[in-house]
Scaffold this motif. Structure first.
Motif, mmCIF file in Angstrom:
data_model
loop_
_atom_site.group_PDB
_atom_site.id
_atom_site.type_symbol
_atom_site.label_atom_id
_atom_site.label_comp_id
_atom_site.label_asym_id
_atom_site.label_seq_id
_atom_site.Cartn_x
_atom_site.Cartn_y
_atom_site.Cartn_z
ATOM 1 N N PHE A 22 0.812 -1.212 0.000
ATOM 2 C CA PHE A 22 0.000 0.000 0.000
ATOM 3 C C PHE A 22 0.853 1.273 0.000
ATOM 4 O O PHE A 22 0.641 2.189 -0.798
ATOM 5 N N VAL A 23 1.847 1.291 0.889
ATOM 6 C CA VAL A 23 2.670 2.498 1.013
ATOM 7 C C VAL A 23 3.429 2.781 -0.289
ATOM 8 O O VAL A 23 3.461 3.907 -0.781
ATOM 9 N N GLU A 24 4.002 1.719 -0.860
ATOM 10 C CA GLU A 24 4.728 1.901 -2.121
ATOM 11 C C GLU A 24 3.808 2.449 -3.210
ATOM 12 O O GLU A 24 4.195 3.297 -4.009
ATOM 13 N N ALA A 25 2.575 1.924 -3.214
ATOM 14 C CA ALA A 25 1.628 2.357 -4.237
ATOM 15 C C ALA A 25 1.292 3.837 -4.087
ATOM 16 O O ALA A 25 1.290 4.591 -5.068
ATOM 17 N N VAL A 26 1.044 4.256 -2.858
ATOM 18 C CA VAL A 26 0.728 5.669 -2.637
ATOM 19 C C VAL A 26 1.942 6.532 -2.989
ATOM 20 O O VAL A 26 1.815 7.611 -3.576
ATOM 21 N N GLU A 27 3.135 6.028 -2.657
ATOM 22 C CA GLU A 27 4.349 6.790 -2.983
ATOM 23 C C GLU A 27 4.511 6.950 -4.488
ATOM 24 O O GLU A 27 4.863 8.012 -4.991
ATOM 25 N N ARG A 28 4.235 5.854 -5.199
ATOM 26 C CA ARG A 28 4.356 5.900 -6.660
ATOM 27 C C ARG A 28 3.430 6.981 -7.227
ATOM 28 O O ARG A 28 3.812 7.789 -8.053
ATOM 29 N N LEU A 29 2.193 6.979 -6.733
ATOM 30 C CA LEU A 29 1.210 7.919 -7.265
ATOM 31 C C LEU A 29 1.507 9.344 -6.807
ATOM 32 O O LEU A 29 1.269 10.304 -7.542
ATOM 33 N N SER A 30 2.033 9.483 -5.608
ATOM 34 C CA SER A 30 2.323 10.837 -5.124
ATOM 35 C C SER A 30 3.440 11.451 -5.952
ATOM 36 O O SER A 30 3.413 12.644 -6.257
ATOM 37 N N ALA A 31 4.408 10.618 -6.358
ATOM 38 C CA ALA A 31 5.494 11.129 -7.192
ATOM 39 C C ALA A 31 4.941 11.611 -8.533
ATOM 40 O O ALA A 31 5.344 12.647 -9.054
ATOM 41 N N ARG A 32 3.991 10.845 -9.086
ATOM 42 C CA ARG A 32 3.366 11.240 -10.355
ATOM 43 C C ARG A 32 2.628 12.566 -10.222
ATOM 44 O O ARG A 32 2.620 13.383 -11.111
ATOM 45 N N ALA A 33 1.950 12.733 -9.069
ATOM 46 C CA ALA A 33 1.097 13.896 -8.909
ATOM 47 C C ALA A 33 1.849 15.077 -8.300
ATOM 48 O O ALA A 33 1.284 16.163 -8.160
ATOM 49 N N GLY A 34 3.118 14.864 -7.956
ATOM 50 C CA GLY A 34 3.902 15.944 -7.373
ATOM 51 C C GLY A 34 3.457 16.320 -5.964
ATOM 52 O O GLY A 34 3.531 17.479 -5.562
ATOM 53 N N ILE A 35 2.992 15.327 -5.223
ATOM 54 C CA ILE A 35 2.539 15.589 -3.858
ATOM 55 C C ILE A 35 3.573 15.056 -2.873
ATOM 56 O O ILE A 35 4.050 13.924 -3.019
ATOM 57 N N THR A 36 3.973 15.864 -1.915
ATOM 58 C CA THR A 36 4.919 15.413 -0.896
ATOM 59 C C THR A 36 4.144 14.766 0.245
ATOM 60 O O THR A 36 3.209 15.349 0.784
ATOM 61 N N LEU A 37 4.540 13.543 0.569
ATOM 62 C CA LEU A 37 3.796 12.798 1.583
ATOM 63 C C LEU A 37 4.346 13.043 2.976
ATOM 64 O O LEU A 37 5.535 13.279 3.155
ATOM 65 N N ARG A 38 3.461 12.967 3.941
ATOM 66 C CA ARG A 38 3.887 12.998 5.341
ATOM 67 C C ARG A 38 3.557 11.642 5.965
ATOM 68 O O ARG A 38 2.542 11.039 5.621
ATOM 69 N N TYR A 39 4.406 11.184 6.838
ATOM 70 C CA TYR A 39 4.237 9.862 7.442
ATOM 71 C C TYR A 39 4.007 10.015 8.943
ATOM 72 O O TYR A 39 4.485 10.961 9.566
ATOM 73 N N ASP A 40 3.286 9.036 9.500
ATOM 74 C CA ASP A 40 3.113 9.093 10.950
ATOM 75 C C ASP A 40 4.162 8.238 11.650
ATOM 76 O O ASP A 40 4.140 8.036 12.839
ATOM 77 N N ASP A 41 5.085 7.693 10.886
ATOM 78 C CA ASP A 41 6.165 6.920 11.490
ATOM 79 C C ASP A 41 7.455 7.251 10.744
ATOM 80 O O ASP A 41 7.534 7.134 9.528
ATOM 81 N N ALA A 42 8.455 7.628 11.496
ATOM 82 C CA ALA A 42 9.692 8.102 10.879
ATOM 83 C C ALA A 42 10.399 7.012 10.073
ATOM 84 O O ALA A 42 11.092 7.307 9.106
ATOM 85 N N SER A 43 10.199 5.716 10.423
ATOM 86 C CA SER A 43 10.953 4.668 9.739
ATOM 87 C C SER A 43 10.559 4.552 8.267
ATOM 88 O O SER A 43 11.377 4.224 7.419
ATOM 89 N N PHE A 44 9.278 4.823 7.956
ATOM 90 C CA PHE A 44 8.851 4.781 6.560
ATOM 91 C C PHE A 44 9.590 5.829 5.749
ATOM 92 O O PHE A 44 10.108 5.552 4.673
ATOM 93 N N SER A 45 9.609 7.028 6.270
ATOM 94 C CA SER A 45 10.285 8.113 5.579
ATOM 95 C C SER A 45 11.740 7.749 5.338
ATOM 96 O O SER A 45 12.300 8.019 4.287
ATOM 97 N N LYS A 46 12.338 7.074 6.333
ATOM 98 C CA LYS A 46 13.758 6.749 6.224
ATOM 99 C C LYS A 46 14.032 5.750 5.107
ATOM 100 O O LYS A 46 14.940 5.925 4.307
ATOM 101 N N GLU A 47 13.214 4.686 5.040
ATOM 102 C CA GLU A 47 13.399 3.658 4.029
ATOM 103 C C GLU A 47 13.255 4.254 2.628
ATOM 104 O O GLU A 47 14.040 3.980 1.716
#
Ligand SMILES: [Zn+2]
Length: 600
Positions: free
Chosen positions: A80-105
């Motif tokens: 799920f997270v990868e999918a949202v990341e893929r689409l956010s990159a397409r749409a030029g949207i910067t994502l915020r995470y509720d857990d720092a480890s996701f952002s790090k990976e």
């Protein structure tokens, strides 16, 4: 844990599902919907449908359904997270995470992509300008690739040095860890970074999304293996990569065909020759994993290996892939023993021609066999026939085998039956694959013999029962079906509230028939649905009544003249174009059939 809900919602809203799906399959607009061949199951007629207003899709064939996020998850096998990341990159949207480890990976992978991108630029500049790269430039010129080609494919040169790239990357603020993790260097015995590639011509590799992931390097000395690829890294998975896919993806979808070659320079040659849908595996043979990518893009796979390699490509695996992934292999006939890059250098037009004239895999193999055989003499011809029969025998489809038997019989002037038994001999020991119907299932005395195909009109009635149950509902009756399988399928459909229940509650054979028909469109010819269903009912009843009449005549039933008279009414009204009156006659005939069934 993961991406903030409001960011997920923003991404969903910002993504145009039609545009997104259009990158993976060809879509056709029909009214307010878009349809295409479903990327989640194999089918021949489109049942994958998008509702652009709601931003959702539904497949009538496999019941795949969802929104843009589900789509990209399933089509590219992401979480799920990868999918949202893929689409956010397409749409030029910067994502915020509720857990720092996701952002790090995510940030770490991004740094690895950046390190590879930086290396591509570094190697590329060296190839263009550095004195040491003279040999590499000469090699390329010798193969017909000029400066424009070098720039178009961002080719590079890895110098014969221990650490020139590593030093450059460290100066560019990349950490030792990242450089090593990106497969660009390794830590040597003296605990220093040592470049992974030395004295090689470098072919940068991007994944299908256009992210830089690694390199293929060709040796310019006689040292070491001719080709060396990046090691497996968090961003480089050789079994899931196809060189050139970043450039070719759109053309592959548009043409419904992928040209598959073996080398980096082959891909370059095809692209320069105006065949922009060519890709190559990256230092590995074609394998199951590649089809996870390919089958979603195109059904036709044209092998552009040199002729000897293509002929030797394992037939069994190709046929297995053809069946499993519903793809179709064909072979581009390149001049014997030459790879595409060599052909291109002499005659670029030959590449496009070879792809245009590509022949199915089996035909290619038989042609090559006969070209090499002496078929003038009687004995030579018999020997060639025996060998060709063995090739034909490897094909899993009896229909395909028979087509080749007929064609070969003509070509060699040999009796088709003799050839057929030669094919059968070569297949001896193999199990009969033809599906045979369970004789227990043949309940109806008037139905066709077991194994016989279901009547076309009955199949069409079933399609309507699947696709427009609300219209068909009371108009079609189980008694109208002569074929027991079709009748059971209809009963399952009529008795279930939901389409899925009809499948779930049925025997495998019945479920399979329903599923198959669900991905096929009912026969339609531009009339309104009401009229079409009327046609179906009339034709269905016409067929079933005639079968009833035949059996009544056989048993000398005294009611047969009355039945015949009613059928004549149906036929004359139908032929006069009064389908409504024909349907009235049909309804009476259904009453007949029900009565007769009860009397027996
Ligand atoms: Zn589907």
């Amino acid at each position: 844990m993961g991406i903030l809900d409001e960011d997920v919602a923003r991404v969903r809203e910002a993504t145009d599902l039609v545009a997104l799906a259009g990158e993976h399959l060809a879509l056709k607009r029909i009214g307010r919907r878009y349809t295409g061949l479903c990327p989640f199951h194999t089918e021949k007629s489109p049942s994958f449908t998008i509702n652009p207003e709601l931003g959702v899709y539904y497949c009538f064939g496999c019941q795949a359904r969802g929104d843009a996020i589900t789509f990209i998850r399933e089509v590219e096998h992401l979480d799920f997270v990868e999918a949202v990341e893929r689409l956010s990159a397409r749409a030029g949207i910067t994502l915020r995470y509720d857990d720092a480890s996701f952002s790090k990976e995510r940030a770490r992978k991004q740094r690895l992509h950046e390190a590879v991108t930086e290396s591509i630029g570094f190697y590329h500049r060296l190839l263009l300008d550095d004195d040491e790269a003279g040999g590499a430039r000469r090699y390329l010129r010798g193969r017909g690739f000029d400066g424009d080609a070098v720039r178009k494919f961002s080719l590079g040169f890895a110098p014969d040095s221990y650490d020139r790239l590593s030093v450059h990357l460290q100066q560019s603020k990349f950490s030792r860890d990242d450089i090593v993790a990106a497969g660009l260097a390794f830590v040597n015995k003296s605990n220093r970074l040592q470049d992974s590639f030395r004295a090689r011509l470098m072919f940068p590799i991007w994944d299908g999304r256009g992210e830089a992931v690694g390199f293929g390097g060709r040796t310019l000395t006689d040292q070491g293996p001719k080709y060396k690829n990046s090691a497996e890294t968090p961003i480089y998975h050789k079994s899931r990569l196809l060189y050139g896919l970043n450039w070719a993806k759109g053309e592959i979808v548009a043409r419904g065909e992928v040209v598959l070659c073996e080398g980096y320079t082959d891909v370059m040659a095809f692209h320069l020759a105006g065949v922009p849908n060519a890709v190559a595996t990256c230092g590995t043979a074609l394998a199951d994993d590649h089809f996870a990518i390919l089958k979603n893009l195109a059904r036709k796979i044209t092998l552009a290996y040199d002729a000897d390699a293509a002929g030797q490509a394992a037939a069994e695996r190709c046929y297995t892939w053809e069946q499993r992934f519903e793809v179709q292999f064909q072979v581009a006939d390149l001049s014997k023993g030459r790879d595409p890059a060599d052909v291109w250098k002499d005659d670029p037009a030959e590449l496009a021609r070879a792809v245009g004239d590509a022949t199915p895999f089996l035909e290619f193999r038989i042609d090559r066999l006969l070209d090499a055989a002496d078929i003038v003499g009687l004995e030579g011809r018999a020997r060639a026939a025996e060998q060709a029969a063995a090739l034909i025998g490897e094909h899993p489809s009896d229909l395909v085998r028979d087509q080749y038997v007929m064609s070969l019989a003509g070509r060699l002037d040999i009796d088709a039956d003799r050839l057929r038994s030669a094919v059968a001999r070569s297949r001896a020991g193999e199990r009969q694959t033809l599906r045979e119907r369970d004789p227990e299932d043949g309940r109806s005395g008037t139905g066709p013999a077991p194994g016989q195909a279901v009547d076309r009109r009955e199949l069409d009635a079933l399609r309507w029962a699947i696709h427009a149950p609300e219209i068909v509902g009371s108009r079609i009756d189980a008694a109208m079906f002569a074929d027991p399988l079709a009748r059971t399928a209809f009963e399952a459909l009529a008795g279930a509230d939901e389409f899925l229940d009809a499948i779930g509650g049925s025997a495998p054979e019945v479920a399979a028939l329903i599923e198959r028909l669900a991905v096929e469109d009912p026969e339609a010819s531009g009339e309104d649905q009401e009229t079409l269903v009327r046609h179906v009912v009339v034709n269905l009843v016409d067929a079933s009544s005639r079968r009833l009449l035949e059996s009544m005549l056989r048993t000398g039933d005294e009611r047969s003249p009355a039945l015949k008279a009613l059928i004549d009414v149906l036929v004359s009204e139908r032929d006069a174009g009064d389908w409504k009156a024909a349907e009235v006659a049909a309804e009476q005939l259904v009453g007949w059939q029900t009565d007769v069934a009860e009397w027996r």
